[in-house]
Every structure is written in structure tokens, then in C-alpha cells.
Design a protein around this motif. Structure first.
Motif, PDB file in Angstrom:
ATOM      1  N   MET A 106       0.875  -1.172   0.000  1.00  0.00           N
ATOM      2  CA  MET A 106       0.000   0.000   0.000  1.00  0.00           C
ATOM      3  C   MET A 106       0.912   1.221   0.000  1.00  0.00           C
ATOM      4  SD  MET A 106      -3.045  -1.148  -0.091  1.00  0.00           S
ATOM      5  CE  MET A 106      -3.991   0.304   0.319  1.00  0.00           C
ATOM      6  N   THR A 107       0.554   2.215  -0.791  1.00  0.00           N
ATOM      7  CA  THR A 107       1.476   3.332  -0.995  1.00  0.00           C
ATOM      8  C   THR A 107       1.034   4.612  -0.331  1.00  0.00           C
ATOM      9  OG1 THR A 107       0.342   3.814  -3.060  1.00  0.00           O
ATOM     10  CG2 THR A 107       2.285   2.399  -3.172  1.00  0.00           C
ATOM     11  N   GLY A 108       0.226   4.535   0.681  1.00  0.00           N
ATOM     12  CA  GLY A 108      -0.137   5.776   1.382  1.00  0.00           C
ATOM     13  C   GLY A 108      -1.624   5.889   1.582  1.00  0.00           C
ATOM     14  N   GLU A 109      -2.028   6.973   2.216  1.00  0.00           N
ATOM     15  CA  GLU A 109      -3.423   7.128   2.579  1.00  0.00           C
ATOM     16  C   GLU A 109      -4.318   7.289   1.369  1.00  0.00           C
ATOM     17  OE1 GLU A 109      -3.826  10.180   5.473  1.00  0.00           O
ATOM     18  OE2 GLU A 109      -2.130   9.496   6.648  1.00  0.00           O
ATOM     19  N   SER A 110      -3.815   7.819   0.298  1.00  0.00           N
ATOM     20  CA  SER A 110      -4.650   8.020  -0.882  1.00  0.00           C
ATOM     21  C   SER A 110      -4.488   6.913  -1.901  1.00  0.00           C
ATOM     22  CB  SER A 110      -4.296   9.368  -1.535  1.00  0.00           C
ATOM     23  OG  SER A 110      -2.947   9.377  -1.943  1.00  0.00           O
ATOM     24  N   GLY A 111      -3.865   5.822  -1.552  1.00  0.00           N
ATOM     25  CA  GLY A 111      -3.756   4.701  -2.477  1.00  0.00           C
ATOM     26  C   GLY A 111      -2.573   4.839  -3.387  1.00  0.00           C
ATOM     27  N   GLY A 112      -2.676   5.671  -4.455  1.00  0.00           N
ATOM     28  CA  GLY A 112      -1.593   5.778  -5.425  1.00  0.00           C
ATOM     29  C   GLY A 112      -0.565   6.806  -5.041  1.00  0.00           C
ATOM     30  N   SER A 113      -0.800   7.562  -4.000  1.00  0.00           N
ATOM     31  CA  SER A 113       0.135   8.616  -3.632  1.00  0.00           C
ATOM     32  C   SER A 113       1.093   8.131  -2.570  1.00  0.00           C
ATOM     33  CB  SER A 113      -0.642   9.834  -3.121  1.00  0.00           C
ATOM     34  OG  SER A 113       0.247  10.802  -2.634  1.00  0.00           O
ATOM     35  N   ASN A 114       2.327   8.639  -2.631  1.00  0.00           N
ATOM     36  CA  ASN A 114       3.316   8.317  -1.622  1.00  0.00           C
ATOM     37  C   ASN A 114       3.447   9.460  -0.617  1.00  0.00           C
ATOM     38  OD1 ASN A 114       5.173   6.375  -0.677  1.00  0.00           O
ATOM     39  ND2 ASN A 114       6.877   7.609  -1.420  1.00  0.00           N
ATOM     40  N   MET A 115       2.417  10.334  -0.536  1.00  0.00           N
ATOM     41  CA  MET A 115       2.441  11.486   0.339  1.00  0.00           C
ATOM     42  C   MET A 115       1.475  11.285   1.499  1.00  0.00           C
ATOM     43  SD  MET A 115       2.643  14.754  -2.246  1.00  0.00           S
ATOM     44  CE  MET A 115       1.109  14.352  -3.091  1.00  0.00           C
ATOM     45  N   THR A 116       1.784  11.923   2.622  1.00  0.00           N
ATOM     46  CA  THR A 116       0.883  11.890   3.770  1.00  0.00           C
ATOM     47  C   THR A 116      -0.241  12.895   3.540  1.00  0.00           C
ATOM     48  OG1 THR A 116       2.057  13.627   4.957  1.00  0.00           O
ATOM     49  CG2 THR A 116       2.848  11.362   5.247  1.00  0.00           C
ATOM     50  N   ALA A 117      -1.247  12.838   4.418  1.00  0.00           N
ATOM     51  CA  ALA A 117      -2.343  13.794   4.313  1.00  0.00           C
ATOM     52  C   ALA A 117      -1.841  15.220   4.499  1.00  0.00           C
ATOM     53  CB  ALA A 117      -3.411  13.457   5.350  1.00  0.00           C
ATOM     54  N   SER A 118      -0.896  15.411   5.415  1.00  0.00           N
ATOM     55  CA  SER A 118      -0.344  16.746   5.651  1.00  0.00           C
ATOM     56  C   SER A 118       0.403  17.264   4.422  1.00  0.00           C
ATOM     57  CB  SER A 118       0.601  16.725   6.861  1.00  0.00           C
ATOM     58  OG  SER A 118      -0.091  16.384   8.037  1.00  0.00           O
ATOM     59  N   GLN A 119       1.130  16.365   3.768  1.00  0.00           N
ATOM     60  CA  GLN A 119       1.828  16.777   2.548  1.00  0.00           C
ATOM     61  C   GLN A 119       0.843  17.143   1.443  1.00  0.00           C
ATOM     62  OE1 GLN A 119       4.498  13.239   2.431  1.00  0.00           O
ATOM     63  NE2 GLN A 119       6.109  14.727   1.991  1.00  0.00           N
ATOM     64  N   ASN A 120      -0.233  16.378   1.340  1.00  0.00           N
ATOM     65  CA  ASN A 120      -1.260  16.696   0.342  1.00  0.00           C
ATOM     66  C   ASN A 120      -1.871  18.066   0.616  1.00  0.00           C
ATOM     67  OD1 ASN A 120      -1.382  14.538  -1.548  1.00  0.00           O
ATOM     68  ND2 ASN A 120      -2.233  13.220   0.041  1.00  0.00           N
ATOM     69  N   MET A 121      -2.102  18.383   1.894  1.00  0.00           N
ATOM     70  CA  MET A 121      -2.662  19.688   2.242  1.00  0.00           C
ATOM     71  C   MET A 121      -1.677  20.805   1.925  1.00  0.00           C
ATOM     72  SD  MET A 121      -5.737  19.330   3.221  1.00  0.00           S
ATOM     73  CE  MET A 121      -5.983  20.973   3.893  1.00  0.00           C
ATOM     74  N   ALA A 122      -0.391  20.563   2.210  1.00  0.00           N
ATOM     75  CA  ALA A 122       0.623  21.573   1.888  1.00  0.00           C
ATOM     76  C   ALA A 122       0.699  21.796   0.383  1.00  0.00           C
ATOM     77  CB  ALA A 122       1.985  21.147   2.441  1.00  0.00           C
ATOM     78  N   LEU A 123       0.630  20.699  -0.373  1.00  0.00           N
ATOM     79  CA  LEU A 123       0.680  20.811  -1.829  1.00  0.00           C
ATOM     80  C   LEU A 123      -0.538  21.558  -2.359  1.00  0.00           C
ATOM     81  CD1 LEU A 123       2.527  19.905  -4.190  1.00  0.00           C
ATOM     82  CD2 LEU A 123       1.000  17.949  -4.486  1.00  0.00           C
ATOM     83  N   LEU A 124      -1.711  21.298  -1.766  1.00  0.00           N
ATOM     84  CA  LEU A 124      -2.922  22.005  -2.171  1.00  0.00           C
ATOM     85  C   LEU A 124      -2.789  23.499  -1.878  1.00  0.00           C
ATOM     86  CD1 LEU A 124      -5.825  21.960  -3.226  1.00  0.00           C
ATOM     87  CD2 LEU A 124      -6.592  21.460  -0.893  1.00  0.00           C
ATOM     88  N   GLY A 125      -2.177  23.821  -0.725  1.00  0.00           N
ATOM     89  CA  GLY A 125      -1.967  25.223  -0.403  1.00  0.00           C
ATOM     90  C   GLY A 125      -1.077  25.908  -1.424  1.00  0.00           C
ATOM     91  N   MET A 126      -0.028  25.217  -1.879  1.00  0.00           N
ATOM     92  CA  MET A 126       0.844  25.775  -2.916  1.00  0.00           C
ATOM     93  C   MET A 126       0.084  25.958  -4.225  1.00  0.00           C
ATOM     94  SD  MET A 126       4.375  23.648  -2.386  1.00  0.00           S
ATOM     95  CE  MET A 126       4.880  23.093  -0.763  1.00  0.00           C
ATOM     96  N   GLU A 127      -0.727  24.967  -4.567  1.00  0.00           N
ATOM     97  CA  GLU A 127      -1.487  25.034  -5.820  1.00  0.00           C
ATOM     98  C   GLU A 127      -2.426  26.237  -5.817  1.00  0.00           C
ATOM     99  OE1 GLU A 127      -4.540  22.256  -8.498  1.00  0.00           O
ATOM    100  OE2 GLU A 127      -3.873  21.595  -6.515  1.00  0.00           O
ATOM    101  N   ASN A 128      -3.013  26.541  -4.655  1.00  0.00           N
ATOM    102  CA  ASN A 128      -3.932  27.675  -4.565  1.00  0.00           C
ATOM    103  C   ASN A 128      -3.222  29.019  -4.692  1.00  0.00           C
ATOM    104  OD1 ASN A 128      -6.123  25.953  -4.202  1.00  0.00           O
ATOM    105  ND2 ASN A 128      -6.009  26.029  -1.969  1.00  0.00           N
ATOM    106  N   LEU A 129      -1.901  29.028  -4.539  1.00  0.00           N
ATOM    107  CA  LEU A 129      -1.144  30.269  -4.686  1.00  0.00           C
ATOM    108  C   LEU A 129      -0.826  30.578  -6.146  1.00  0.00           C
ATOM    109  CD1 LEU A 129       1.507  29.914  -1.816  1.00  0.00           C
ATOM    110  CD2 LEU A 129      -0.614  31.225  -1.758  1.00  0.00           C
ATOM    111  N   VAL A 130      -0.760  29.550  -6.965  1.00  0.00           N
ATOM    112  CA  VAL A 130      -0.222  29.704  -8.322  1.00  0.00           C
ATOM    113  C   VAL A 130      -1.054  30.660  -9.175  1.00  0.00           C
ATOM    114  CG1 VAL A 130       0.295  28.501 -10.467  1.00  0.00           C
ATOM    115  CG2 VAL A 130       0.960  27.486  -8.275  1.00  0.00           C
ATOM    116  N   SER A 131      -2.345  30.401  -9.297  1.00  0.00           N
ATOM    117  CA  SER A 131      -3.176  31.220 -10.197  1.00  0.00           C
ATOM    118  C   SER A 131      -3.243  32.686  -9.798  1.00  0.00           C
ATOM    119  CB  SER A 131      -4.587  30.628 -10.290  1.00  0.00           C
ATOM    120  OG  SER A 131      -4.562  29.388 -10.965  1.00  0.00           O
TER     121      SER A 131
END
Length: 302
Positions: A106-131
Motif C-alpha cells: 500500500m502506498t499511502g493514505e490516498s492509495g496511489g500517492s506516496n504522500m501523507t495527508a499533511s503533505q497533500n494539504m501543503a501541496l494544495l496550499g501551494m497550488e492555490n497560490l499559483v493562479s
């Protein structure tokens, strides 16, 4: 040090707001029916291109750059959060795989991702800055590319000052663009890596179920999630890559995210220095527009 940046540009905007777009103005007095009253005078309103452009294009451009400063400053904490949770992600993946049948991972909480939930949230925060940052950069560039600033106003003295201000702001905008490239590039790379490795746990499970009589399926086994590097999204690792941790001067815990974080800190500091220089030029020009207006030129009516 970062707090100096918005203060300098805020003062520049305040100086523009206090500077009228015209350098002299007057109104014609009403004639008196009594004899002996001086003849009416015609006042000439003198408009400087410098003052007009400060209000029309320079001030809005600075305002959008200030918005970008606030958005970009949110980047380093998000990178630090992502980096801090990297080890937790490895520990969680190891825990998830404990007790699983051989060949099934098993590769993480989201199945195909190797990131933790906290990392996913941090990545989402970065994505919201881009536009928002990208949209402001585009709009600021359009403001600074207005014909009056690029082709001149016909007043050599004012044009020289306006072109200097434009050049200083463009230099600061370039480092904001670099910050956007760091944040946006990291988000795109992580998302591509997540997509590339999505569904590997299902493929691994199917491979395991097809094993019969000690013979296994010819399908290629899925990569070990602990060895998957999302920074290499879409590309096989280069066998000649240098071991960065072995390079003198780099710490044992060095990783690409740390390098991006250091680069983002540098671009923010460089933006601070460049915007402070631009603020000086803006305030010097605004001071000329807010100075006491010269006595209007009057023409006596015959």
C-alpha cells in the motif's frame, strides 16, 4: 527583513495618492458688474505626464505586486511543512505494508500517492497560490507595457523618470516570476508523479493473484513505494546522478525540497531589495507632483 518590502511600496503608493495628477490648476474669477474690477483672467491648467502615469499605471502595478508579496510569503511555510512530513510519510507507508502478503504493498493514505495527508494539504496550499500570483504578474506586466511608458509621452524629462521606474518595477517583477516558477514547478512535478504512480497497489494485488504453481505473472512488479521519488515524475532516475549528501558542504538531510525552499527564500529577499529601489524612484517622482503648484499663468482679457 521581509516586512520592509511591503512598507516601502505602501509608502510609495501613499505618496502617489497625495500627489495630484496635475501640477497646477486654477479657475477664472467671476466678473464684477462694478467698474474698476480687474478684467477676468484665464488660468492655464498644466498637466505633467509624470503625475498622470503615476496614477494611471504605476500605482495599480504596485498594488498588484504587493498582493503577490503576501501570497509568495506563504510559500516557504508550506515547503517546510511538506518537507517536515516527508519522514512521516515513509514511516506511514512502512506501517501500512506491515503484515501485507508478499508482493502486495500500500502506498499511502490516498492509495496511489506516496504522500501523507499533511503533505497533500501543503501541496494544495501551494497550488492555490499559483493562479492568483500568475494573474497578477500578467496584469502588472500589461500595466507596465502601456504605450505611455514604453513609447514615451513627449516630455523628455518625465519620460526618463517613468522609464527608470518601469525598469525598477520590472526587475522586481522578474524575481516574483522566479518565485512563481519555483512554487508552480514543484506543484506540477508532484502532481505528475502522483498521477504516474496512481493505482500501483491494485496492479500489485492483481499480479499476486495471478501467481499459480510457484509461477508468477510476467507482468512487471510495481515499484517499492518507499523507493518512489515523485521528484522524478515521468522520467527514469539517472544512474549517474550525484549523491548530493556526499558533496562537501551539504548536510546529510539534504533533499530537493530543501534546495527549492532555499531558492524561494533567495527570490523573496531579492524581490525585497529590488522593490525598495523601485520605491525610492516612485517616491522621488511623486514628491515632484505633490510639491506646491507654481503660480498659474494668467492672461488678461482685453
Amino acid at each position: 527583513m521581509h516586512k520592509v518590502l511591503p512598507v516601502a511600496l505602501i509608502l510609495a503608493i501613499a505618496a502617489i495618492a497625495q500627489a495630484p495628477p496635475t501640477s497646477a490648476a486654477g479657475t477664472a474669477p467671476s466678473p464684477s458688474p462694478h467698474s474698476g474690477t480687474p478684467p477676468p483672467q484665464i488660468y492655464h491648467i498644466i498637466t505633467r505626464p509624470l503625475c498622470s502615469e503615476l496614477h494611471k499605471h504605476i500605482a495599480p502595478a504596485i498594488g498588484m505586486m504587493l498582493q503577490n508579496d503576501q501570497s509568495i510569503k506563504k510559500g516557504p511555510p508550506l515547503f517546510s511543512e511538506y518537507n517536515r512530513d516527508a519522514l512521516n510519510g515513509i514511516d506511514n507507508s512502512a506501517s501500512n505494508n506491515a503484515g501485507m502478503p508478499s508482493g502486495v504493498t500500500m502506498t499511502g493514505e490516498s492509495g496511489g500517492s506516496n504522500m501523507t495527508a499533511s503533505q497533500n494539504m501543503a501541496l494544495l496550499g501551494m497550488e492555490n497560490l499559483v493562479s492568483p500570483i500568475a494573474n497578477n504578474i500578467i496584469a502588472t506586466q500589461k500595466m507596465l507595457d502601456s504605450p505611455a511608458l514604453t513609447q514615451g509621452t513627449g516630455n523628455p524629462e518625465d519620460d526618463k523618470q517613468l522609464q527608470d521606474i518601469r525598469a525598477q518595477l520590472l526587475k522586481a517583477l522578474a524575481t516574483q516570476q522566479a518565485s512563481l516558477d519555483i512554487i508552480g514547478g514543484f506543484v506540477a512535478t508532484q502532481q505528475m508523479g502522483d498521477l504516474q504512480h496512481a493505482g500501483q497497489e491494485y496492479i500489485s494485488a492483481m499480479n499476486q493473484s495471478e501467481q499459480t504453481g510457484g509461477r508468477s505473472s510476467s507482468a512487471t512488479p510495481s515499484p517499492d513505494p518507499l523507493l518512489v521519488d515523485s521528484n522524478q515524475a515521468g522520467l527514469p532516475p539517472n544512474p549517474y546522478d550525484l549523491n548530493l549528501a556526499a558533496i562537501p558542504g551539504l548536510t546529510l538531510g539534504y533533499n530537493p525540497v530543501t534546495r527549492l525552499l532555499e531558492a524561494l527564500h533567495w527570490t523573496i529577499q531579492e524581490t525585497t531589495a529590488r522593490e525598495n529601489e523601485a520605491a525610492k524612484a516612485v517616491m522621488n517622482s511623486a514628491a515632484q507632483c505633490s510639491a506646491a503648484a507654481p503660480k498659474p499663468v494668467s492672461t488678461s482679457k482685453p
